[in-house]
Design an enzyme around this catalytic site. Sequence first.
Site, PDB file in Angstrom:
ATOM      1  N   GLY A 181       0.790  -1.233   0.000  1.00 17.78           N
ATOM      2  CA  GLY A 181       0.000   0.000   0.000  1.00 17.78           C
ATOM      3  C   GLY A 181       0.819   1.279   0.000  1.00 17.78           C
ATOM      4  CB  SER A 182       4.261   2.268  -0.944  1.00 25.09           C
ATOM      5  OG  SER A 182       4.407   1.902  -2.288  1.00 25.09           O
ATOM      6  CG  ASN A 183       1.462   3.302  -5.814  1.00 25.72           C
ATOM      7  OD1 ASN A 183       1.741   4.365  -6.379  1.00 25.72           O
ATOM      8  ND2 ASN A 183       2.110   2.171  -6.053  1.00 25.72           N
TER       9      ASN A 183
ATOM     10  CG  LEU B  73      -2.212  -8.326  -6.773  1.00 29.94           C
ATOM     11  CD1 LEU B  73      -1.209  -9.291  -6.149  1.00 29.94           C
ATOM     12  CD2 LEU B  73      -1.565  -7.545  -7.904  1.00 29.94           C
TER      13      LEU B  73
ATOM     14  CG  LEU C 182     -10.635  -9.728 -14.230  1.00 27.59           C
ATOM     15  CD1 LEU C 182      -9.521  -8.978 -14.959  1.00 27.59           C
ATOM     16  CD2 LEU C 182     -11.034 -10.954 -15.042  1.00 27.59           C
TER      17      LEU C 182
ATOM     18  CG  ASN D 177      -4.513  -1.148 -12.289  1.00 25.74           C
ATOM     19  OD1 ASN D 177      -4.261  -1.241 -11.086  1.00 25.74           O
ATOM     20  ND2 ASN D 177      -3.918  -1.916 -13.194  1.00 25.74           N
TER      21      ASN D 177
ATOM     22  CG  HIS E  36       0.771  -2.702 -15.162  1.00 26.85           C
ATOM     23  ND1 HIS E  36       0.354  -3.873 -14.552  1.00 26.85           N
ATOM     24  CD2 HIS E  36       1.763  -3.051 -16.005  1.00 26.85           C
ATOM     25  CE1 HIS E  36       1.065  -4.883 -15.020  1.00 26.85           C
ATOM     26  NE2 HIS E  36       1.924  -4.414 -15.901  1.00 26.85           N
TER      27      HIS E  36
HETATM   28  C1  GAR Z   1       2.956  -1.234  -7.550  1.00 23.20           C
HETATM   29  O1  GAR Z   1       4.202  -1.225  -8.194  1.00 23.20           O
HETATM   30  C2  GAR Z   1       1.840  -1.348  -8.556  1.00 23.20           C
HETATM   31  O2  GAR Z   1       2.104  -0.712  -9.772  1.00 23.20           O
HETATM   32  C3  GAR Z   1       1.792  -2.846  -8.759  1.00 23.20           C
HETATM   33  O3  GAR Z   1       1.963  -3.393  -7.485  1.00 23.20           O
HETATM   34  C4  GAR Z   1       2.781  -2.514  -6.717  1.00 23.20           C
HETATM   35  C5  GAR Z   1       2.068  -2.245  -5.418  1.00 23.20           C
HETATM   36  O4  GAR Z   1       2.888  -1.557  -4.534  1.00 23.20           O
HETATM   37  N1  GAR Z   1       0.534  -3.244  -9.366  1.00 23.20           N
HETATM   38  C6  GAR Z   1       0.432  -4.247 -10.215  1.00 23.20           C
HETATM   39  O5  GAR Z   1       1.370  -4.943 -10.545  1.00 23.20           O
HETATM   40  C7  GAR Z   1      -0.977  -4.457 -10.765  1.00 23.20           C
HETATM   41  N2  GAR Z   1      -0.939  -5.234 -11.957  1.00 23.20           N
HETATM   42  P1  GAR Z   1       2.271  -0.828  -3.272  1.00 23.20           P
HETATM   43  O6  GAR Z   1       1.355  -1.844  -2.575  1.00 23.20           O
HETATM   44  O7  GAR Z   1       3.447  -0.489  -2.406  1.00 23.20           O
HETATM   45  O8  GAR Z   1       1.513   0.371  -3.737  1.00 23.20           O
END
Ligand code: GAR
Length: 189
Positions: free
Chosen positions: A12-14, A84, A86, A99, A101
Amino acid sequence: MINLAILASGSGSNAEAIMKYFEKSEKVHVVAVLANKPDALVLERAKKYGVETMVFNKKQFMGGEVSGFLESKNVDIIALAGFLWLIPELLIEKFPILNIHPALLPKYGGKGLYGIHVHRAVKEAGDLISGMTIHEVNKNYDEGRILFQESCDLDPSDRPEDIASKVLKLEHKNYPRVIEDYAFKNIKK
Ligand code: GAR
C-alpha cells in the site's frame, strides 16, 4: 467533495501516497481503503490517516457486498493500488476505476504479470527502459484506456528490486495527481 475509495492487496505505498496527497484537500476525500487480505499492510497505513477500512473475500467481491459498501459511502471513483483480482463487471458498470501498473503497457501486462514478476520479465528481456502506466479499468487485465505513462532508464546491472524502486518512485509522484485530474474532468458534482 469527490469521494475516492482505494482497493489494495499488499503493502500500500501507493495508497499511502494518495492518502497523503489528499489529506488536506477540500475537493477529494479518501473515504475508504478496501483490502482482500486481512494482514495487508495497507490497512495499517489507512488507520494512520484515519481512513475507514474494509476487508473482503471473493464472494463479497463478486456478489454485491463490496459494491453496496462503496455505494453506502457515496464513492465517486475507485483507484486500484496494487490490487490483484480481476474487477467484476458489476463494479465497472457502477464506478469509474483507475489502475496503476508498474510497466509501460501494453508491454508486460496481463494475468500473472504484477509486482516483482513484471520487473523480473523486464530484466530477463534485457530492456534498458521501463516505467509506469495509469489506465482506466475494463473487464480485462491491464487493457483499459491509457491515461498517463512515464518511463525511467535502467542500468544493465539493475536487479528486479532496483527496477521496482525506480518505477515505484514514478508511481508515487504521478498517481495522486493523475487521479485528481481525472476526477475533476470526469466527475461533475
Ligand atoms: C505497484 O508497483 C503497482 O504498480 C503494482 O503493485 C505494486 C504495489 O505496490 N501493481 C500491479 O502490478 C498491478 N498489476 P504498493 O502496494 O506499495 O503500492
